[in-house]
Scaffold this motif. Sequence first.
Motif, PDB file in Angstrom:
ATOM      1  N   ASN A  74    -120.647 -61.507  52.867  1.00  0.00           N
ATOM      2  CA  ASN A  74    -121.614 -61.050  51.708  1.00  0.00           C
ATOM      3  C   ASN A  74    -120.519 -60.194  50.999  1.00  0.00           C
ATOM      4  OD1 ASN A  74    -123.875 -60.953  53.266  1.00  0.00           O
ATOM      5  ND2 ASN A  74    -123.528 -59.230  54.518  1.00  0.00           N
ATOM      6  N   SER A  75    -119.946 -61.149  50.549  1.00  0.00           N
ATOM      7  CA  SER A  75    -119.525 -60.568  49.214  1.00  0.00           C
ATOM      8  C   SER A  75    -117.984 -59.934  49.422  1.00  0.00           C
ATOM      9  CB  SER A  75    -120.412 -60.728  47.746  1.00  0.00           C
ATOM     10  OG  SER A  75    -120.556 -61.893  47.284  1.00  0.00           O
ATOM     11  N   ALA A  76    -116.904 -60.126  50.430  1.00  0.00           N
ATOM     12  CA  ALA A  76    -116.309 -59.504  51.135  1.00  0.00           C
ATOM     13  C   ALA A  76    -115.361 -60.021  51.969  1.00  0.00           C
ATOM     14  CB  ALA A  76    -116.934 -57.872  52.142  1.00  0.00           C
ATOM     15  N   VAL A  77    -114.422 -60.011  51.944  1.00  0.00           N
ATOM     16  CA  VAL A  77    -113.258 -60.449  52.570  1.00  0.00           C
ATOM     17  C   VAL A  77    -112.974 -59.732  53.508  1.00  0.00           C
ATOM     18  CG1 VAL A  77    -111.317 -62.596  51.910  1.00  0.00           C
ATOM     19  CG2 VAL A  77    -112.874 -62.408  50.153  1.00  0.00           C
ATOM     20  N   GLY A  78    -112.681 -60.514  54.940  1.00  0.00           N
ATOM     21  CA  GLY A  78    -111.781 -59.516  55.370  1.00  0.00           C
ATOM     22  C   GLY A  78    -111.945 -59.815  56.721  1.00  0.00           C
ATOM     23  N   PRO A  79    -110.692 -59.194  57.424  1.00  0.00           N
ATOM     24  CA  PRO A  79    -110.428 -58.244  57.436  1.00  0.00           C
ATOM     25  C   PRO A  79    -108.949 -57.973  56.584  1.00  0.00           C
ATOM     26  CG  PRO A  79    -110.077 -58.713  59.493  1.00  0.00           C
ATOM     27  CD  PRO A  79    -110.869 -60.215  59.003  1.00  0.00           C
ATOM     28  N   LEU A  80    -109.045 -56.883  55.797  1.00  0.00           N
ATOM     29  CA  LEU A  80    -108.074 -57.168  54.672  1.00  0.00           C
ATOM     30  C   LEU A  80    -107.654 -55.371  54.656  1.00  0.00           C
ATOM     31  CD1 LEU A  80    -108.923 -59.252  51.963  1.00  0.00           C
ATOM     32  CD2 LEU A  80    -107.490 -60.106  53.861  1.00  0.00           C
ATOM     33  N   PHE A  81    -105.698 -55.654  54.755  1.00  0.00           N
ATOM     34  CA  PHE A  81    -105.042 -54.434  54.824  1.00  0.00           C
ATOM     35  C   PHE A  81    -104.988 -54.251  52.967  1.00  0.00           C
ATOM     36  CE2 PHE A  81    -101.570 -51.773  54.668  1.00  0.00           C
ATOM     37  CZ  PHE A  81    -101.885 -50.892  54.477  1.00  0.00           C
ATOM     38  N   GLU A  82    -105.378 -52.741  52.824  1.00  0.00           N
ATOM     39  CA  GLU A  82    -105.344 -52.874  51.337  1.00  0.00           C
ATOM     40  C   GLU A  82    -105.533 -53.583  50.086  1.00  0.00           C
ATOM     41  OE1 GLU A  82    -105.756 -50.238  50.400  1.00  0.00           O
ATOM     42  OE2 GLU A  82    -105.136 -48.698  51.687  1.00  0.00           O
ATOM     43  N   HIS A  83    -107.129 -54.522  50.771  1.00  0.00           N
ATOM     44  CA  HIS A  83    -107.497 -55.546  49.769  1.00  0.00           C
ATOM     45  C   HIS A  83    -106.663 -57.058  49.487  1.00  0.00           C
ATOM     46  CE1 HIS A  83    -110.449 -52.901  48.687  1.00  0.00           C
ATOM     47  NE2 HIS A  83    -110.266 -52.147  48.289  1.00  0.00           N
ATOM     48  N   VAL A  84    -105.398 -56.967  50.780  1.00  0.00           N
ATOM     49  CA  VAL A  84    -104.295 -57.924  50.132  1.00  0.00           C
ATOM     50  C   VAL A  84    -104.310 -58.482  51.994  1.00  0.00           C
ATOM     51  CG1 VAL A  84    -101.748 -58.068  49.843  1.00  0.00           C
ATOM     52  CG2 VAL A  84    -103.324 -56.636  48.769  1.00  0.00           C
ATOM     53  N   PHE A  85    -103.475 -58.185  52.538  1.00  0.00           N
ATOM     54  CA  PHE A  85    -102.540 -59.190  53.752  1.00  0.00           C
ATOM     55  C   PHE A  85    -104.071 -58.880  54.769  1.00  0.00           C
ATOM     56  CE2 PHE A  85     -98.841 -56.748  51.828  1.00  0.00           C
ATOM     57  CZ  PHE A  85     -98.354 -58.240  51.592  1.00  0.00           C
ATOM     58  N   PRO A  86    -104.271 -60.003  55.811  1.00  0.00           N
ATOM     59  CA  PRO A  86    -105.189 -59.603  56.750  1.00  0.00           C
ATOM     60  C   PRO A  86    -103.976 -59.385  58.155  1.00  0.00           C
ATOM     61  CG  PRO A  86    -105.250 -61.772  55.994  1.00  0.00           C
ATOM     62  CD  PRO A  86    -103.846 -61.284  54.923  1.00  0.00           C
ATOM     63  N   GLU A 141    -121.692 -44.227  54.185  1.00  0.00           N
ATOM     64  CA  GLU A 141    -121.587 -43.582  52.832  1.00  0.00           C
ATOM     65  C   GLU A 141    -123.075 -45.027  51.998  1.00  0.00           C
ATOM     66  OE1 GLU A 141    -121.063 -41.414  50.968  1.00  0.00           O
ATOM     67  OE2 GLU A 141    -119.263 -40.702  52.346  1.00  0.00           O
ATOM     68  N   GLY A 142    -123.397 -45.733  53.057  1.00  0.00           N
ATOM     69  CA  GLY A 142    -124.564 -46.381  52.526  1.00  0.00           C
ATOM     70  C   GLY A 142    -124.522 -47.163  51.475  1.00  0.00           C
ATOM     71  N   ILE A 143    -123.108 -47.580  51.143  1.00  0.00           N
ATOM     72  CA  ILE A 143    -122.685 -48.400  50.049  1.00  0.00           C
ATOM     73  C   ILE A 143    -123.043 -50.389  51.039  1.00  0.00           C
ATOM     74  CG2 ILE A 143    -120.824 -49.140  48.895  1.00  0.00           C
ATOM     75  CD1 ILE A 143    -120.127 -45.985  49.467  1.00  0.00           C
ATOM     76  N   PRO A 144    -123.422 -51.006  50.556  1.00  0.00           N
ATOM     77  CA  PRO A 144    -123.538 -52.078  50.553  1.00  0.00           C
ATOM     78  C   PRO A 144    -121.995 -52.900  51.154  1.00  0.00           C
ATOM     79  CG  PRO A 144    -124.884 -51.876  48.420  1.00  0.00           C
ATOM     80  CD  PRO A 144    -123.952 -50.520  48.850  1.00  0.00           C
ATOM     81  N   LYS A 145    -121.699 -53.359  51.389  1.00  0.00           N
ATOM     82  CA  LYS A 145    -120.603 -54.265  51.803  1.00  0.00           C
ATOM     83  C   LYS A 145    -120.505 -54.965  50.683  1.00  0.00           C
ATOM     84  CE  LYS A 145    -118.607 -57.141  55.976  1.00  0.00           C
ATOM     85  NZ  LYS A 145    -118.737 -57.316  57.363  1.00  0.00           N
ATOM     86  N   HIS A 146    -120.843 -55.968  50.090  1.00  0.00           N
ATOM     87  CA  HIS A 146    -120.138 -56.417  49.139  1.00  0.00           C
ATOM     88  C   HIS A 146    -120.066 -55.638  47.976  1.00  0.00           C
ATOM     89  CE1 HIS A 146    -125.158 -56.042  46.963  1.00  0.00           C
ATOM     90  NE2 HIS A 146    -124.237 -55.475  46.295  1.00  0.00           N
ATOM     91  N   TYR A 147    -119.586 -54.487  48.227  1.00  0.00           N
ATOM     92  CA  TYR A 147    -118.878 -53.624  46.758  1.00  0.00           C
ATOM     93  C   TYR A 147    -117.587 -53.230  47.890  1.00  0.00           C
ATOM     94  CZ  TYR A 147    -122.747 -51.845  44.279  1.00  0.00           C
ATOM     95  OH  TYR A 147    -123.532 -51.342  42.634  1.00  0.00           O
ATOM     96  N   THR A 148    -117.551 -53.583  48.789  1.00  0.00           N
ATOM     97  CA  THR A 148    -116.180 -53.662  49.363  1.00  0.00           C
ATOM     98  C   THR A 148    -114.768 -53.640  48.520  1.00  0.00           C
ATOM     99  OG1 THR A 148    -116.931 -54.660  51.733  1.00  0.00           O
ATOM    100  CG2 THR A 148    -114.660 -53.931  51.161  1.00  0.00           C
ATOM    101  N   HIS A 149    -114.648 -55.123  48.103  1.00  0.00           N
ATOM    102  CA  HIS A 149    -114.078 -54.878  47.071  1.00  0.00           C
ATOM    103  C   HIS A 149    -113.735 -53.790  45.212  1.00  0.00           C
ATOM    104  CE1 HIS A 149    -112.332 -57.703  49.801  1.00  0.00           C
ATOM    105  NE2 HIS A 149    -112.483 -58.216  49.744  1.00  0.00           N
ATOM    106  N   ASN A 150    -114.901 -53.107  45.265  1.00  0.00           N
ATOM    107  CA  ASN A 150    -114.950 -52.747  44.139  1.00  0.00           C
ATOM    108  C   ASN A 150    -114.637 -50.983  44.214  1.00  0.00           C
ATOM    109  OD1 ASN A 150    -116.212 -51.298  42.134  1.00  0.00           O
ATOM    110  ND2 ASN A 150    -118.432 -51.104  42.541  1.00  0.00           N
ATOM    111  N   LEU A 151    -113.626 -51.101  43.485  1.00  0.00           N
ATOM    112  CA  LEU A 151    -112.861 -50.263  43.129  1.00  0.00           C
ATOM    113  C   LEU A 151    -112.695 -48.907  41.560  1.00  0.00           C
ATOM    114  CD1 LEU A 151    -109.246 -52.041  44.449  1.00  0.00           C
ATOM    115  CD2 LEU A 151    -110.871 -50.381  45.283  1.00  0.00           C
ATOM    116  N   ASP A 152    -113.874 -48.838  40.948  1.00  0.00           N
ATOM    117  CA  ASP A 152    -114.448 -48.469  39.584  1.00  0.00           C
ATOM    118  C   ASP A 152    -114.138 -46.977  40.167  1.00  0.00           C
ATOM    119  OD1 ASP A 152    -116.349 -47.973  37.150  1.00  0.00           O
ATOM    120  OD2 ASP A 152    -117.216 -47.477  38.025  1.00  0.00           O
TER     121      ASP A 152
END
Length: 524
Positions: free
Chosen positions: A374-386, A445-456
């Motif tokens: 669902n457009s989320a890469v994981g598991p990743l620690f702080e969006h960088v390290f598996p 929070e009901g936030i879709p998984k494809h928002y995992t990397h959304n840091l807006d």
Amino acid sequence: MVEAVSSSTRNRGSSRSSSANTGHNDYGRKKCEALAGNSNLNGEDELQMAIGSDKNATKQSCKVAVIGAGAAGLVAARELQREGHEVVVYEEGEKVGGVWLYNSDVEDDPLGLDPNRCSVHSSMYASLRTNLPRELMGYLDYPFLPREGRDVRRFPRHEEVASYLQDFAEEFNLLLLVKFCTKVEYVGIYRGDGNTEADIVNDSSFKQQLLREGCEDLREDSANLETRWVVRTRERRQAVEKERDVLNFATGCEDQVTDVIFDAVVICNGHYSQPRVAWIPGLEKWPGKQMHSHNYRIAEPFRDKVELVTEDGTVHFQDGISCHVDVILHCTGSWEEVGSGEERKKASLKSLGTRRYLYSFPFLDTHGIVTVENSAVGPLFEHVFPPLLAPSLSFVGLPFKVVPFPLFELQSKWIACILSKSSSLPSTKDMMADVQSFEVRLAEEGIPKHYTHNLDSCQFEYDNWLAAQCGSEPIESWRIKMYKVAQKIRKLYPDSYRDIWDDYDLLDEAQSYLLKLKTEKHWK
């Protein structure tokens, strides 16, 4: 053939990760509030950073493969080299720049669904101008200043950004590190001695082994495992000679396939190349033309045509209006996580944030340890390290709705410091717990998984957190203020914001800072 690793230093002993350095700062605790994930630690630990510098550890040099020579790959190469690592950058194209290199070619499948299509990396269209001012666009220590004879506007065209990246590569002698016209076909786990292909891990039980060693034994250091990587590449031999950075083409030469063993791999292949197509009931029955915006280049073919969505040639909207259309142009994301009633209304309000592209790593084989869902890469620690493969595998540039180049730079600094043991990661257990806590909070929070990397809403907190991990200065306040003003103006004047602005005080401050930086650094 297999080339054995030849790092200048192979200090593979345990690097310390003290309990005082396994907490989180404000960013880590809040996880950007709406995307918050509570820290698993408390008390004094909570006041410490997640990653601390190990001043007494022996600095090590690793042989590192960087995949991609776009904005992320170039700065990753520079930071890794600065930290003393041996770096090889693989780039499928003929120049640096990645997605910023305009290509008038389009794919033979307009929707981008055919896995056997002739793919085109860039999604750049001919008239594109940046949606951020150049003062924010550049790397933190290499200003994106106007140059005589080029596009000097605050919001320049894509050619100016591509030229800036070329300038950056030349300034830091990065072109010598890049293997052009070289496609990465396979990246896999390697547990051998560097002399035989038989040591490439191809057993799915490897994931279970890592889970046992990494979590059940509660290891204190994620660097204990001797995980290395084999990178298989295919070099187009018709373009192997370079003279003054211009490729000279020969004919009649076969491609060369090579396997090379690395201590670490940094993936910087971008995420604006693999289209994500919206699903709408009845769409497959529609007889007209469909295309994804990835394959849009110029407006002329669509002049005097309607660009809406239909089933049989007629669109039926909820308000009763109908319309006949000629073309379906996919510019939004999927409805795969949209329910009904209130959920559908909530999702429609978020539609502007839905991604039009998928994360895609067709070359990467981790036996299920790293996945894209669902457009989320994981598991990743702080969006960088598996966590189970850290620090030997990392990603740069996954977050979206951010100011990209500074974020790429700070992620790259962090990776370089971790690999050299200038800084250390939390234990595998703590990293996994952090990831799981974040995922739980998203769901709550009901936030879709494809928002995992959304840091807006929290990109600058994230940037400052990264900066703290590698001893860098926090983001300058003028950058944060200018970004907020730019966002406000873009919403108020979506058609003209690139040519009107009222942040003159901030602009003066930024230009003064950047010109001083250029003088101090002696940049060209």
